[in-house]
Structures are given as C-alpha cells and as structure tokens.
Design an enzyme around this catalytic site. Sequence first.
Site: not given
Length: 698
Positions: A459, A502, A589, A593, A660
């Site tokens: 995503i 994930g 990455t 995030q 998150e």
Amino acid sequence: MSTRRPVLGTSVERLEGRDKVTGRARYAAEHTPPGTLCAQTVPAGVARGRITAVDTSDALAVPGAVAVLTHEDAPRLRPGDDPVLQVLQGPGVPHRGWPVALAVAETFEAACEAAAAVRLSYAAEEHDCVLTADHPGLYAPEQANGGNPGTRVRGDFEAAWERAPVRVDGTWTVPPLHNHPMEPHASTARWEGGRLIVHDSNQGSSAVRRTLAGLFGLDEEQVTVVTEHVGGGFGSKGTPRPQVVLAAMAARRTGRPVKLALPRRQMAAVVGHRAPTVQRVRLGAGHDGVIRALEHDAVTHTSAVKEFVEQAAVPARVMYTSPHSRTVHRVARLDVPTPSWMRAPGEAPGMYALESAMDELAGACGLDPVELRLRNDPGTEPDSGLPFSSRGLARCLREGARRFGWEGRDPRPGVRREGPLLLGTGVAASTYPVMTSPSSAEARAEDGGYRVLVNATDIGTGARTVLAQIAADALCAPLDAVRIEIGSSDLPRAPLAGGSSGTASWGWAVDKACRALRARIGEHGGTVPKAGLSARADTAGDLAGLEEFARHSFGAQFAEVQVDTRTGETRVRRLLGVFAAGRILNARTARSQLVGGMTMGLSMALLEGSTVDAAFGDFVESDLASYHVATCADVHGIEAHWVEEEDPHLNPMGSKGIGELGVVGTAAAVGNAFHHATGVRLRDLPLHPDKVLTALGG
C-alpha cells in the site's frame, strides 16, 4: 542491479519505484477493459429516514446513460458479516451520505450528470449525530476494536486515587479524523461467464474475494481480486468498501465492465473514519512520581449500522507501572457513518491523552518528563502480567534525549522567546502491539532464477522490496535473481496489510518457503532440474507460543515548537523520534514509514479535524480544501532513528511492525512542547490559531 547478495537492513531502493514515477504502475481505476462503463453513486440526502419514491427518468434521459440502480431493482445480495456493504438492498437511510442509487453511463461525465438527475423523496426522521461526554445513550461495550475487553480493572483504583499525594485529573478530546489516502477508493469490475474479476484498491484482496463470493453466492475460486498497486490506505482500505460491491452489481446488471472511483467529497461518509474521543485520565502518584493509581475513561461514537469502538484506553494497560488501574470504553450509537480503522487505531488518540497526562504529572511532581517515564517503566505488562518479549522504551528515551539535546532544558514554561515567538520542547512515548497472522507463500526455482508468490499487498510501504530481500536472504541468492509476485487473490493466501503486521506475517511464510526450496535444491545436488522445483509454506502452525509474551514496539518522540503570539500559529521546528522495533529489514523504507507516521501525528496535532453538523448530520470538512493535512510547508527537520533490538520471540526475521508506530505519541509531544512554550495547557486537538489566541488572551 548488483548481483551482490543483499543483507537485510540495507537501504535497498523500491523495486517498483521506476514504474511509479514513470506512470507504468497501474492503479484500480486505471484498468479499462474494452466496453468499460463509468459509475457514480448518489448519496442519501437525509441524516436518517426512508426513501419513499424514486424517479430515474431524467437520469436515464441523459445522453450516454445506461442504467440507474436503486433499492427497487438492484441485484440482491446475500447476508454478510458487514452490514455496511448491504447497499441498495432496502429503502432505509442510516446516515447522510449512505449510497442510495448508482448511475452508470458510457463516460464519467455522463455518469456524474445522470447521478445528479436522480430524484428521490424521503420520509426524514429525527437524528442524533453529536457525541458528548454525558450522552444519554452511552453504554459499555463488551469489546473494543481488536477484540480488546471494553473494561479492565486491577486493584482498587478509587481507594488508591484518594490516598495518592500527587494527582492529575484531565479530559482530552480528539475530533473525527479522516484517512484521505491520495488514491481514492476505486474498483473496476467485470463478469466473464460466471467469474467475477475485480481490480480494487484495498489492503488485502483475499478478504475482498471472500466477501464478494459470499455476497454474490459464488465459490471463492470464481472470484479474482487484483490489487497490484495501492495509493495509500491508512486503514480505510483494510476491509472491503461499498464501491467494490456497487461496481460488481453494476457490471452484473449491464453485462459490461464498470469502473467506480469515489469522489473525494463522498469518502468521509463511506469509507470509515477515526471516531471522535473524549478521554478522561486520572493519575495518582507519590512525590517520587511513581504511579499508584491510573484511570483512562474513553468515550466515543459508533453508527447505527455497525458497532466499532476505538480502543483508546488500551495503551494504558501496557505503558506504565500502575498497581491500581481502571480502563474503560463507553460508546454511543449515533446516526453517523460507521467509524473504522485509521492508522494506529486506539493508540494514536489514546496515547495523546495518556502522554499529555504524564507531562502534567511530571510538572506536578517537579520531575523531568523523561525521568518520570523511566521511573514508571514496568518489568512486565501491567494488565496481563506477561513478560515483554523486549521493551526498548528506556533506551529510546535516553537515546532520543541525547540526540535532541534534552539535557539542560529549562523546565519552566513560557520563558524562551524570540521576539513575538514563544519556544518550547516536549516529549512523549510511543507504543504499538506486535501482531502476526497466518500466511502462505510459494517459492519456485525456474529459468535460472527464483519466483516467489504471496498475496501480500503493497500500500506504499515498500513491501515488495522487503519481501524480495527476505527471499534472497533465505535463498542465499542475489536480489536481482528473485522475482516477487504479489497483489492477487489467485496467489497463495495471505492476510491484509494492517495492524503493522504485514511484513511479519508474509515474510515469515516467504522465509519458510524459500528455505524449504533451498533444501530441495540441495537434495538435487545443488542443481535445479529443467522442470524446475517449488516449495510451498504455511505458517498457521508456527504461531503457537507467541501469546506467552507481551510483544510491542516502543519509541520516544521529541518536539520543538514555536508559537506566534500575534497570529496564534504553532509550527514544529524539530521533530525527532527514536524507536525500538526489532530488526530493521530495510533502512530506507523503514525511515520513510516512520517519518510518514510522524508527519501524520504532527498533522493530527496542528491541523486535522472535522465536525459533524448537528442539523445536517454530515461531516462539514469533506474535502482537502476544508480538511487540512500537513504539506511540505508545515514539516521541518523530522528525524527518525532506531536502536538495535534483538527479540527471539517474533518471527524468523526478528522484525516488528513500524507502519503505525511513528504516528503514536507525536501529537502529545507537540502538545507538551506547546505547553512548555506558552505555559498554557490546551487539551482539545487540533491546536488551531483561534484556540491558541483565546488561550493566550489575544
């Protein structure tokens, strides 16, 4: 690309990066099979009631119009688990914006014109859509989101609270928040014989496939859902949304492919939102700052369609020493759209209240806010009593303080000035649970390389790239020898991209399949036969024992803000986060995030918020002109770092989720810095200039 064997943790560039920047990557609404029609929804025009009459004659007279689906003639759906998806099945209207018709036409413009021409009459009913802390309809749910108990009690909170020499009692509010991914919710559906094929923007095509099969009375093998690229979701695409059902219904009715992309203004009412919260936190402590009593009471709303309870009080069960604790959720059923997941549901609003209260407690005890948190760092998870698989909060606080230059900070609020600007610094902690779900994957050795298949969903996080690194590492192969196939429900079943689970879930299956394949190659003397070799893995039986530990990621956020006493504008000068999240699999990455999450937290603190119009029954801020999110001009000097953390109780990679974690704690750090700058404690987000000027007496 280099043939050097990659090492997990290195900064590997995204494998699909070039396709995205050149436009070769195709998203759900960019698939246009021959004969494709366009569709537009018609949102309900009342906040509660029933449709009494439908007139589609003007809509069907629009040049290019093909069909208009309403509750009177739409294909019938079978009952399902999610009542939000039972669209066009009856005349009832549970909230404003509920889809009540669908116009289908040869072009997008014609579909929009036809949708605007649909005439509906309603029998409106009285509605109730505004949450208050004392709403008469409040009740205590058995569970909050994620299966968390609605209420947890340890010890005797009231007695401990009354005995505590230092007490903090405050109420914090967070307004409704909206996910607003860059790519709107979109689907392109077609029927081929008895098969349904859908290109859909979601966070897990296996769940969409299962849902569509159930609603249309199909076997799952008769449904294919492709989710090749997704332009963000932030939780709003974690479950199937009405547009995919409507597109499939319209394609069945017309016999042609149908494309439906929700307009931005309709998303707030259709795809979920972060429910507002009114949170009371009471902390009782000794003069040494050690907490003796803790209460977190979270009030929120849900819809009349479906219960969803934002689990805002749950982080208080994890964070700090508290021998006497009471954490409670209360919820009111209102005539509003159904809330749902939004990045770090529960933790983001809950930690804003808890970490703000901790800052107040530090001031009441005369302690440095970092030191207060260190004194209350528990050895086991307070509510469950389970040992932590790892807990790096103390290391994050100390390392963050060092990097930020916290030492020597003047604790007095309102003393740093640069002309009309007041300056201050603040700190808050972050946490997020570590979750893993069963997954399957297949690895194949063929054509001189390797192909790995898993129905993961990228995503925008870089999942393709990290999974390729995991596969290459397990195969002892160079990265450019590995090809990853993801994003189709026809691939080996895998869970959705959600709950920061994930990579841990998919990666475990990929690692297991690739190691099994390497073993098979070894059995053939290290040579792959012409027919190739393959190995399949499923991790359903590998997750036992994980419940023996409390598994969480942690972090510490430090912020410096400036507050303009003339305009009331608050800006973040510096934002620094240090995180403990197991083994970092791709530094590039991962940093992206974490910085993205911190930016979202900054936006939550200063800009984001919507309101429900009590008379109209809808969100006032329904587009990006009125619902403000942080832009480049709002973001300065964000740094994300991490501490090395080895945790053997996670997965073969030793990784924790990070998608998150970055947003949690950021809003509190900014709010605490605002208090340090001004000496004023604002407890209602966002910190808009009008609130600031009022508080400063301007």
